[in-house]
Scaffold this motif. Structure first.
Motif, short mmCIF file in Angstrom:
data_model
loop_
_atom_site.label_atom_id
_atom_site.label_comp_id
_atom_site.label_asym_id
_atom_site.label_seq_id
_atom_site.Cartn_x
_atom_site.Cartn_y
_atom_site.Cartn_z
N PRO A 180 50.29 2.10 -10.67
CA PRO A 180 50.05 1.14 -11.76
C PRO A 180 51.04 -0.01 -11.71
O PRO A 180 52.11 0.10 -11.10
CB PRO A 180 50.24 1.99 -13.02
CG PRO A 180 51.08 3.15 -12.59
CD PRO A 180 50.75 3.41 -11.16
N GLU A 181 50.70 -1.10 -12.34
CA GLU A 181 51.59 -2.27 -12.38
C GLU A 181 52.89 -1.91 -13.08
O GLU A 181 52.93 -1.07 -13.98
CB GLU A 181 50.91 -3.44 -13.10
CG GLU A 181 49.72 -4.03 -12.36
CD GLU A 181 49.17 -5.25 -13.05
OE1 GLU A 181 49.82 -5.72 -14.03
OE2 GLU A 181 48.09 -5.73 -12.65
N THR A 202 55.60 -0.64 -11.57
CA THR A 202 56.36 0.41 -10.90
C THR A 202 56.99 -0.15 -9.63
O THR A 202 56.47 -1.06 -9.00
CB THR A 202 55.47 1.60 -10.53
OG1 THR A 202 54.40 1.15 -9.70
CG2 THR A 202 54.88 2.25 -11.77
N TYR A 242 57.06 5.30 -6.32
CA TYR A 242 55.88 6.07 -6.72
C TYR A 242 55.64 7.17 -5.69
O TYR A 242 55.35 6.89 -4.54
CB TYR A 242 54.67 5.14 -6.79
CG TYR A 242 53.40 5.75 -7.32
CD1 TYR A 242 53.13 5.77 -8.69
CD2 TYR A 242 52.45 6.29 -6.45
CE1 TYR A 242 51.96 6.31 -9.18
CE2 TYR A 242 51.27 6.84 -6.94
CZ TYR A 242 51.03 6.85 -8.31
OH TYR A 242 49.86 7.39 -8.79
N TYR A 302 48.52 11.44 -15.43
CA TYR A 302 47.10 11.28 -15.16
C TYR A 302 46.38 12.52 -15.67
O TYR A 302 46.96 13.61 -15.73
CB TYR A 302 46.83 11.13 -13.66
CG TYR A 302 47.40 9.89 -13.03
CD1 TYR A 302 46.60 8.79 -12.74
CD2 TYR A 302 48.75 9.82 -12.70
CE1 TYR A 302 47.12 7.65 -12.14
CE2 TYR A 302 49.28 8.69 -12.10
CZ TYR A 302 48.46 7.60 -11.82
OH TYR A 302 49.00 6.48 -11.23
N GLN A 348 42.31 9.69 -14.45
CA GLN A 348 42.52 8.53 -15.32
C GLN A 348 43.99 8.43 -15.67
O GLN A 348 44.61 9.42 -16.10
CB GLN A 348 41.68 8.64 -16.59
CG GLN A 348 41.80 7.41 -17.49
CD GLN A 348 40.81 7.43 -18.64
OE1 GLN A 348 40.00 8.35 -18.76
NE2 GLN A 348 40.87 6.43 -19.51
N TYR A 349 44.55 7.25 -15.51
CA TYR A 349 45.96 7.02 -15.83
C TYR A 349 46.16 6.93 -17.33
O TYR A 349 45.47 6.18 -18.02
CB TYR A 349 46.43 5.74 -15.15
CG TYR A 349 47.88 5.39 -15.43
CD1 TYR A 349 48.89 6.31 -15.23
CD2 TYR A 349 48.22 4.11 -15.89
CE1 TYR A 349 50.21 5.99 -15.48
CE2 TYR A 349 49.55 3.77 -16.13
CZ TYR A 349 50.53 4.73 -15.94
OH TYR A 349 51.84 4.40 -16.18
N GLY A 397 49.46 6.58 -18.70
CA GLY A 397 50.73 5.94 -19.00
C GLY A 397 51.91 6.87 -18.73
O GLY A 397 51.74 8.00 -18.27
#
Length: 472
Positions: A133-134, A136, A139, A169, A178-179, A181
């Motif tokens: 995700p944006e 980061t 990872y 997730y 699905q992410y 957060g």
């Protein structure tokens, strides 16, 4: 005849030679405990990483299987199959791992499955999570578990502000994720800062949870491991406290397994505390700790103790000593032993036990009643200057005058456990010949028992011919 390597562990899991680091993919499936780990089968360096594989029905007798995951030339994991975990899903095991390539900074999440109890593995095409995700800047290292009717995954990361994070997730089927957060983020650290978190692990005890993370620094690399205690609020982890998982310098990247009897088991990676040249000469590097039982007390204290199955390695009792004494010779011990002790100071002076391996070479376990701490002192544990030194401490809570502890020494790894549940892991490399001697110093009252440790014939390997038969 070659000289035996006295630093090579006897009962701790590792291949006979070459490199090993993070434990991965811990799961119970088809009657077996499976322990995977980062492994270079071609040398004692962290390169060309595969997933090594051991399995056991009882946590004592282990089979070494061929590598489960191997880098695919030109593929998403061309430069290494890095850390992750595995789950048991019906008649298959499904592994989630970090696909490493040197041409990208993140490690996307890949999967592979086995339908023959871990003997052979098939990689799934494509990537489960191809991009982070944006926001980061690091990872890697998925950890997957089932919670109710859904599957959940944590991924280690660094997020804006140089905060370590465990990203969450969720999936109904282990395919579509699905992410949600950050599950939790924290930092920067007060003692100099760190860049991100590796190898997040999560254990639940009713409505309470433990989040275990390994702190990674962009300059210094791996640093230490931390455990947060708390619970969930609206799908996010809300800690009530934190502390070091282990008080020693030589444990990192632990992984968890939820055993079928309800226990949470933990293995950690104990890295080398000697110069790399020495490891190259020896032909091996790294070892996994003994399996530990991880629990949470009513007051929120995290406890670690060797899994009860580790008692199965005990052989002949070689020491039984009691009394008050100064510089008392308690007897001879080998290179692998399990020790239990009660040490009660007779004054305010430090006292304890000494493992003496050669003149001027000794490892000390010191009870300091004034400072209120137990100290493991390896400043004189090796006469070879290539060995790392240092003194490491566990605070002793309350006003206890006697200290109960257990120490497992196996070649070059030393794991100490206080009765209260704290642990301390160090590596040391004695040069003196065996048998080593155990002594008491500082006039403590002591009760000490020591048993030899012996893997015996409890190490087997499945060869490629057997693998072909099992897979056909």
């Amino acid at each position: 005849m070659s000289t035996p390597d006295l630093h090579l562990p006897t009962i701790h899991l590792r291949p006979p030679r070459n490199w090993i680091n993070d434990p991965n993919g811990l799961t119970f499936h088809d009657g077996h405990y499976h322990v995977f780990f980062q492994h270079n089968p071609h040398g004692p360096d962290h390169t060309g990483i595969h997933w090594g594989h051991h399995r056991s029905t009882d946590l004592v007798t282990w089979e070494e299987l061929p590598p489960a995951l191997t880098p695919t030339p030109g593929g998403d994991d061309a430069d290494g199959c890095f850390s992750g975990n595995a789950v048991s899903d019906g008649d298959r095991m499904l592994a989630f791992y970090s696909a490493y390539r040197t041409d990208r900074w993140w490690q996307p999440i890949a999967t592979a499955e086995s339908r023959d109890s871990g003997l052979t593995w098939r990689k799934h095409p494509g990537l489960v999570i191809p991009t982070p995700p944006e926001g980061t800047s690091m990872y890697r290292d998925p950890y997957v578990w089932r919670q109710g009717e859904r599957w959940r995954m944590l991924v280690g990361a660094s997020v804006t502000g140089e905060r370590g994070a465990a990203l969450l997730y969720e999936s109904p089927d282990l395919v579509d994720w699905q992410y949600r957060g950050p599950f939790f983020a924290d930092g920067p650290d007060v003692d100099g800062g760190w860049t991100g978190w590796e190898c997040p692990q999560y254990a639940t005890f009713g409505d309470r949870g433990l989040l275990v993370v390994s702190l990674w620094d962009a300059v210094a690399g791996p640093r230490s491991t931390r455990v947060y205690v708390g619970g969930e609020e609206a799908g996010r982890f809300a800690p009530t406290g934190h502390g070091p998982l282990d008080h020693g310098p030589d444990l990192y990247a632990p992984a968890l397994l939820h055993a079928p009897d309800g226990r949470w088991l933990l293995w950690g990676w104990s890295w080398e505390a000697r110069d790399q040249q020495w490891s190259h000469e020896a032909g091996w590097a790294g070892v996994l700790t003994v399996p530990r039982e991880l629990s949470l007390t009513e007051n929120g204290t995290v406890r670690q103790q060797p899994a009860s199955e580790v008692l199965g390695y005990r052989g002949r009792k070689v020491v039984h000593a009691t009394g008050w004494s100064a510089d008392d010779d308690l007897g001879e011990v080998g290179t692998a032993f399990d020790l239990t002790a009660r040490v009660r100071p007779n004054s305010d002076a430090p006292c304890g036990l000494r493992l003496e391996t050669a003149p001027g070479e000794h490892l000390d376990i010191v009870v300091d009643p004034v400072a209120g701490e137990l100290v493991v002192d390896r400043d004189h544990a090796s006469l070879d200057p290539r060995a790392h030194m240092g003194r490491y401490r566990i605070p002793l809570s309350g006003q206890r005058r006697s200290v109960d502890f257990r120490v497992i020494v196996d070649g070059s790894i030393v794991e100490l456990f206080l009765e209260s549940g704290e642990s301390l892991t160090v590596r040391c490399y004695p040069t003196g010949p065996t048998p080593w001697r155990l002594r008491a110093f500082g006039e403590p009252e002591h009760i000490v028992d020591v048993w030899e440790l012996d893997a015996g014939g409890r190490r087997t390997a499945i060869g490629h011919d057997e693998l072909h038969t099992a897979a056909s």
